[in-house]
Motif scaffolding. Sequence first.
Motif, PDB file in Angstrom:
ATOM      1  N   THR A  58       0.610  -1.127   0.325  1.00  0.00           N
ATOM      2  CA  THR A  58      -0.595  -0.052   0.057  1.00  0.00           C
ATOM      3  C   THR A  58       1.383   1.315  -0.344  1.00  0.00           C
ATOM      4  N   LEU A  59       0.311   2.101  -0.645  1.00  0.00           N
ATOM      5  CA  LEU A  59       0.643   3.748  -0.500  1.00  0.00           C
ATOM      6  C   LEU A  59       1.136   4.027   0.768  1.00  0.00           C
TER       7      LEU A  59
ATOM      8  N   TYR B 128       4.534  12.777  -4.739  1.00  0.00           N
ATOM      9  CA  TYR B 128       5.652  12.242  -5.962  1.00  0.00           C
ATOM     10  C   TYR B 128       5.133  11.543  -6.892  1.00  0.00           C
ATOM     11  N   PHE B 129       3.848  10.642  -5.816  1.00  0.00           N
ATOM     12  CA  PHE B 129       3.402   9.810  -6.283  1.00  0.00           C
ATOM     13  C   PHE B 129       2.131   9.718  -5.580  1.00  0.00           C
TER      14      PHE B 129
ATOM     15  N   CYS C 277      -0.306   7.932  -7.052  1.00  0.00           N
ATOM     16  CA  CYS C 277      -0.821   6.356  -6.636  1.00  0.00           C
ATOM     17  C   CYS C 277       0.368   5.176  -7.259  1.00  0.00           C
ATOM     18  N   LYS C 278      -0.260   3.729  -6.622  1.00  0.00           N
ATOM     19  CA  LYS C 278       0.621   2.675  -6.866  1.00  0.00           C
ATOM     20  C   LYS C 278       2.044   2.701  -8.676  1.00  0.00           C
ATOM     21  N   GLU C 279       0.677   3.239  -9.433  1.00  0.00           N
ATOM     22  CA  GLU C 279       0.736   2.688 -10.121  1.00  0.00           C
ATOM     23  C   GLU C 279       1.554   3.711 -10.828  1.00  0.00           C
ATOM     24  N   GLU C 280       2.114   5.216 -10.498  1.00  0.00           N
ATOM     25  CA  GLU C 280       3.140   5.693 -11.078  1.00  0.00           C
ATOM     26  C   GLU C 280       4.930   5.093 -10.181  1.00  0.00           C
ATOM     27  N   PHE C 281       5.226   4.987  -9.087  1.00  0.00           N
ATOM     28  CA  PHE C 281       5.737   3.752  -9.110  1.00  0.00           C
ATOM     29  C   PHE C 281       6.838   3.045 -10.171  1.00  0.00           C
ATOM     30  N   VAL C 282       5.709   2.557 -10.845  1.00  0.00           N
ATOM     31  CA  VAL C 282       5.994   1.505 -11.527  1.00  0.00           C
ATOM     32  C   VAL C 282       6.179   1.906 -12.712  1.00  0.00           C
TER      33      VAL C 282
END
Length: 181
Positions: free
Chosen positions: A42-43, A60-61, A63-68
């Motif tokens: 989770t974030l 900075y992000f 949602c989680k998808e932005e990390f990927v």
Amino acid sequence: MNMFTYIEGEASTPPSKAELTRERILRTALTLFRTNGYENTTLRQIATESDSSLGLAYRYFSCKEEFVLAFYESLATEFIQQISSLPQGTIAQRFTAAFKLKLALVEPHSELIGVLLSSALNPNSRIAVLGQASAGIRVRMQSAFSRLVSESSDAPDAAMATALAKLLYIVHLALLYFRVN
């Protein structure tokens, strides 16, 4: 060079505090994806583990998808930056060198890529390799493959070079998939 490492002299100025914070949060997220799985992370966990507030992580992000997507982007950027250093030669020779380069970039992250693979191949996922969110990365990568072909000693005419570059890009994705599995 690791995509998360600043090497002095490589850039004109060292990264800002904000860039270092973003990098720390991203690094933490990718580590948690490796250990806990993408779906189970989770974030809030990412924020806690990176010693950041949830609000800062969201800055900075979103949602989680932005990390990927940031991970995809960093791999693509490293690859694209090194395309110009490929040895001169035929298309086959340059493609072989490019694929070896890609393997060298991906290998340290093979466990993470394996964890992300099911979501990356799901066309309904926001992190789908062939999805809308990664379209800009694909365009940049296909442009790199166009350079690979057009700068080869046996480069075909422009129309054929464009088609061949797309084909080689797809072949490289298929070979990466095979390698990860």
